[in-house]
Design a protein around this motif. Sequence first.
Motif, PDB file in Angstrom:
ATOM      1  N   HIS A 167     -72.120  -7.829-120.181  1.00  0.00           N
ATOM      2  CA  HIS A 167     -71.835  -7.152-118.922  1.00  0.00           C
ATOM      3  C   HIS A 167     -71.263  -5.765-119.243  1.00  0.00           C
ATOM      4  O   HIS A 167     -70.794  -5.518-120.359  1.00  0.00           O
ATOM      5  CB  HIS A 167     -70.864  -7.972-118.068  1.00  0.00           C
ATOM      6  N   TYR A 208     -74.152 -10.691-113.938  1.00  0.00           N
ATOM      7  CA  TYR A 208     -75.079 -10.200-114.971  1.00  0.00           C
ATOM      8  C   TYR A 208     -75.735 -11.357-115.721  1.00  0.00           C
ATOM      9  O   TYR A 208     -76.276 -11.159-116.805  1.00  0.00           O
ATOM     10  CB  TYR A 208     -74.343  -9.264-115.938  1.00  0.00           C
ATOM     11  N   SER A 227     -79.932  -9.891-119.054  1.00  0.00           N
ATOM     12  CA  SER A 227     -78.687  -9.166-118.780  1.00  0.00           C
ATOM     13  C   SER A 227     -78.825  -7.698-119.146  1.00  0.00           C
ATOM     14  O   SER A 227     -78.329  -6.819-118.426  1.00  0.00           O
ATOM     15  CB  SER A 227     -77.529  -9.798-119.569  1.00  0.00           C
ATOM     16  N   HIS A 240     -78.429  -3.187-107.657  1.00  0.00           N
ATOM     17  CA  HIS A 240     -78.381  -4.432-108.431  1.00  0.00           C
ATOM     18  C   HIS A 240     -79.296  -5.467-107.805  1.00  0.00           C
ATOM     19  O   HIS A 240     -79.376  -5.599-106.584  1.00  0.00           O
ATOM     20  CB  HIS A 240     -76.952  -4.973-108.485  1.00  0.00           C
TER      21      HIS A 240
END
Length: 387
Positions: A167, A208, A227, A240
């Motif tokens: 992340h 993520y 990810s 996102h």
Amino acid sequence: MSPSRTVNPPPPEVLFKTGSRSFELVRVLRRSSHGEQQLIAIRRQPGREPVPVFLQALPLDGRRVSGLRDPRVRMQETVKLARLFQHPRIARLNGGHEAAGVLYLEWEHVPGYTLDDVSLLPLVYVHAYSEAFLLHVGLQLASLLAFLHGHADERGLPLGFVHRDLHPQGLRFTPDGTLVLTDLGDAFSRLPGRVPSSITRPHGQAFYGAPEVLFGEAADARSDLFSLGLMLLELATSLHLYSLPRALMGDLEARLTEADGQRVFQGMMVAEQAGRFTEDYGNIVTHAAAYRPEDIESLMFRLSPALRAILHRLLQRDPAERYATAEEVEADLQARATELGGHYGGPEAAAEFQKALAGTAPLLNAFQKDVGAFPRGSVLHLPTPVV
């Protein structure tokens, strides 16, 4: 006239002491849903200069709450893995400590900004990073994952390493424009004697996570690649995949087939059993089951066809349709970088980021007050003034 007074600052909070060393809290970066905290601290020792360090704090009683592996076992495995993963862009693990019911993994503190801060700047500055910048970040990440995924143990056998918690807050964009991984995540490996979790559970930061991870299914190297794709998409678009506009999504649940609904239910149950279920988690799992290729395309319409093709392949819901290895991702990113021509590396990326940072500075205070985009752990966070 009132007499002048000297206001002394509050004493620093000492997290713990071990031998002659003490660790003073600087700031909390992140708290996870299963109790882990990530902290910046100052390590002090008589006769030596104070040193900033990064700490992962693992509560020893967390296993009773969430069914996690024994934190001591996790610490031992992390220490073993850190010894194997000697790389200039992976932070060095200094050691582990136990104090007052908490285990602390002490990592080298890497200067710079988190990739989360880098991704958030365009929201303030209203600009876009160049494609060369995006490719540079992608190449750095793909290279790191190729190193981790391809590593062998001391016997020469494949480790099968999967980070499972990639992340943006776990990656540092340094002053020289390189990306450094600050910890080894919620790692899976085939270390000899490794002790698995007692229950199936979600891993890492849900926002993520790859769909199979969120559904409580098996993760492999392709989960880390998903990810990577989410982070690149966010860096490129400030959008996102797990937070699609309602106008685009329509009725989210109406998109789900019966099989999709069963996977969502399974993911929610796994999270509930591990003590990690929240309303946000349920929303993320539903997005992971419901998004479509056209949704990805709608988020990327300003990007070049070549970059869109790479992101599409990284973000396939079915792992079998993604890139098989990080080396393949690296090769496609490098081919696109070569097409753009010219040299673009760390110095150019650092200069581009500094330009964005300078453009952001005059706007940051008002933006933080109105939107509050930068979390308290961020070096860009400004406290909201009291009205």
